[in-house]
Design an enzyme around this catalytic site. Structure first.
Site, mmCIF file in Angstrom:
data_model
loop_
_atom_site.group_PDB
_atom_site.id
_atom_site.type_symbol
_atom_site.label_atom_id
_atom_site.label_comp_id
_atom_site.label_asym_id
_atom_site.label_seq_id
_atom_site.Cartn_x
_atom_site.Cartn_y
_atom_site.Cartn_z
ATOM 1 N N SER A 143 0.781 -1.330 -0.097
ATOM 2 C CA SER A 143 0.105 0.152 0.173
ATOM 3 C C SER A 143 0.922 1.313 -0.047
ATOM 4 C CB SER A 143 -0.800 -0.009 1.446
ATOM 5 O OG SER A 143 -0.554 0.198 2.567
ATOM 6 N N LYS A 199 -0.028 5.224 6.968
ATOM 7 C CA LYS A 199 -0.456 5.776 5.897
ATOM 8 C C LYS A 199 -0.632 7.264 6.126
ATOM 9 C CE LYS A 199 -3.061 2.193 3.907
ATOM 10 N NZ LYS A 199 -2.567 1.050 4.347
#
Length: 193
Positions: free
Chosen positions: A59, A103
């Protein structure tokens, strides 16, 4: 001189006790207390100071590799303290118990973000609610982020990623990738500089 008196008044009893009982059965008590203090200090540093952890998954490509990167995390920024759009955060994943992720923050409380549903392809502009942030992975196609589970509560932010520390040949400080730079530098700077 007053400092010496204060120290003796506070800790003098321990020094006297240890000198009287040196080499006796109570010496292990002082070793145990010293060990306990060291453990408590390490725990406080790990939970409220700095820590490191591994990053795995696709990711955050190309910022981090799929497997084998270790990151330095500052816990000063936990619960959203002094974070900015573009910072990388280490957080508890709200849809998986006891799982953490990394993230990039794309929106803070009050910001408007484009919410694109990866399954349906629809896009809606939403406002990030108070006490939340909007996070996404750098590799949008394989990222499970706020587009899936909605705005992330700031209480789940455990810290800010400061540096990539492993592997050594790829070690560098992490800079905010969304801030305007005054020069043509990359988003990262080598740790040695």
């Amino acid at each position: 001189m007053a400092r010496g008196r204060l120290f003796n008044a506070t800790f003098g009893w321990a020094r006297t006790y240890f000198q009287r009982h040196r080499g006796t059965a109570s010496a292990p008590l002082f070793v145990s207390l010293g060990t306990l203090k060291a453990i408590v200090a390490c725990h406080l540093l790990w939970e409220h100071g700095i820590s490191f952890g591994g990053a795995a998954g696709s990711s955050m490509l190309p910022t981090f590799s799929v497997y084998g990167d270790y990151l330095l995390v500052s816990k000063y920024y936990r619960r959203g303290r002094d974070l900015h759009v573009g910072d990388l955060v280490f957080y508890d994943i709200p849809i998986f118990r006891r799982a953490q992720g990394v993230k990039r923050i794309m929106g803070l409380p009050g910001d408007y973000v484009l919410h694109g549903d990866p399954d349906t392809g629809s896009q809606v502009m939403i406002q990030v609610p108070q006490g939340h942030c909007w996070i996404t992975g750098d590799n949008l196609e394989s990222s499970r982020d706020s587009r899936v589970f909605g705005p992330l509560p700031l209480a789940l932010v455990r810290g800010k990623v400061l540096a990539k520390i492993w592997p050594p040949q790829e070690a560098h400080w992490i800079r905010n990738g969304l801030e305007d730079s005054k020069s043509s530098e990359n988003d990262s700077v080598a740790l040695s500089s």
